[in-house]
Design a protein around this motif. Structure first.
Motif, PDB file in Angstrom:
ATOM      1  N   CYS A  24       0.974  -1.319  -0.073  1.00 13.55           N
ATOM      2  CA  CYS A  24       0.138   0.168   0.089  1.00 13.55           C
ATOM      3  C   CYS A  24       0.902   1.394  -0.126  1.00 13.55           C
ATOM      4  CB  CYS A  24      -0.902   0.056   1.234  1.00 13.55           C
ATOM      5  SG  CYS A  24      -2.270  -1.224   1.127  1.00 13.55           S
ATOM      6  N   ASP A  31       2.299   3.336  -5.848  1.00 15.84           N
ATOM      7  CA  ASP A  31       0.893   2.812  -5.666  1.00 15.84           C
ATOM      8  C   ASP A  31       0.032   3.908  -5.473  1.00 15.84           C
ATOM      9  OD1 ASP A  31      -1.127   0.438  -5.571  1.00 15.84           O
ATOM     10  OD2 ASP A  31      -1.197   1.324  -3.277  1.00 15.84           O
ATOM     11  N   CYS A  83      -4.650   1.930  -2.612  1.00 16.79           N
ATOM     12  CA  CYS A  83      -4.666   0.716  -2.290  1.00 16.79           C
ATOM     13  C   CYS A  83      -5.835   0.307  -1.662  1.00 16.79           C
ATOM     14  CB  CYS A  83      -3.526   0.337  -0.847  1.00 16.79           C
ATOM     15  SG  CYS A  83      -3.159  -1.218  -0.602  1.00 16.79           S
ATOM     16  N   GLY A 105      -1.727  -3.376  -3.101  1.00  9.08           N
ATOM     17  CA  GLY A 105      -1.180  -2.423  -3.850  1.00  9.08           C
ATOM     18  C   GLY A 105      -0.955  -2.883  -5.163  1.00  9.08           C
TER      19      GLY A 105
END
Length: 312
Positions: free
Chosen positions: A98, A174, A177, A186
């Motif tokens: 994430c 990313d 998420c 992610g």
């Protein structure tokens, strides 16, 4: 010495080493399967892919699968099999975690702006998870070029890139998420390639020139003649000759020195039989785009260089 992964003329060792056959044919176009189906053709083939992990900042939480946390797995050509078990797929894919981020470097090539998409990202899964994409010439100053998401895995850098510039770094972050649980939080990246790809040749300025000078040495003339013979056999549109220095001295002095050195290389190549009619331009970078740490002698030596970007 010229390596298969990085087209470097190292004059300090030997000026007349033959170019490996694998590198000489590296510019051949080749098609690769897209993660979401279909194929994409890269004009420069395998050298188009990212070569080195510059930095990896794993997101929180990271993947629960150890095999999916290796950033080195996404270097080079995409190797994702069409169908395989989970363990094999994880070994060829990096899960960012994430808000995780990875910075990749092109060493034997450079990202350039061509007509149409310039950068392609292989993302595991049926859809491309939202990922911010940035590019950089030196790994420090970044330009955001957009986001890949949904079924869009290619980006055009037109309108973002400096006209005529080449870029060595790509950063993927990313962006959203969706879930902080599960094995693969992610974006999941398999490979990254420059569709708009130019080949890079790097010359050691310490052998091309005497200290603080911009007059080509006798060894330089031999090497540049060999380079002209090599590149003159290829199809290309133009050459961009870039001068680079270490960080010693003032910024103004280094810019001037890098420009005079790039101009000296251009002037000589323009008078060789194979490149006499070629479109060439020069660019002075001074100390602003190091490839190594300027705090060490070895790093400063790597930074004192002339690069020739061969645009196909």
């Amino acid at each position: 010495m010229i390596s298969n992964r990085f087209s470097v003329f190292s004059l300090a060792i030997c000026a007349l080493i033959a170019v490996p056959a694998s590198n000489a044919g590296a510019q051949s176009a080749k098609s690769y399967p897209k993660a979401q189906g279909g194929v994409i053709t890269l004009p420069s083939g395998d050298i188009s892919f990212a070569d080195r992990v510059h930095r990896f900042d794993e997101g929180n939480p990271p993947s629960k699968r150890t095999a999916a946390r290796n950033p080195e797995s996404i270097l080079g050509p995409t190797d994702r099999p069409k169908s395989a078990g989970t363990e094999i797929l994880e070994a060829t894919t990096l899960t960012l975690g994430c808000r995780g981020s990875i910075t990749l470097e092109f060493t034997d090539n450079a990202l350039i702006d061509i007509e149409g998409p310039d950068l392609h990202i292989w993302e595991a899964g049926d859809d491309v998870e939202a990922t911010f994409v940035e590019i950089s010439r030196n790994g420090e100053a970044w330009t955001e070029i957009g986001m890949v998401s949904g079924s869009t895995a290619s980006l055009d850098i037109t309108g973002h890139a400096v006209k005529g510039a080449s870029y060595r770094f790509v950063r993927l972050t990313d962006a959203k998420c969706a879930s902080r649980t599960g094995n693969w939080p992610g974006a999941d990246i398999d490979a990254v390639a420059a569709v708009g790809s130019a080949e890079r040749f790097v010359f050691d300025a310490g052998v091309l020139f005497a200290f603080d000078e911009a007059t080509l040495s006798n060894e330089a003339l031999t090497i540049l003649t060999r380079f002209s013979d090599l590149v003159g056999q290829r199809q290309f549109s133009r050459l961009v000759i870039e001068g680079h220095t270490d960080s010693k001295g003032s910024d103004e002095y280094n810019m001037d020195l890098s420009q005079r050195r790039a101009d000296a290389v251009r002037a000589y190549l323009a008078n060789t039989p194979r490149l006499a009619q070629s479109d060439m331009s020069i660019r002075a970078a001074g100390e602003r785009e190091p490839v190594a740490d300027n705090s060490t002698d070895a790093g400063r030596q790597k930074n004192r260089r002339v690069e020739v970007i061969v645009v196909p």
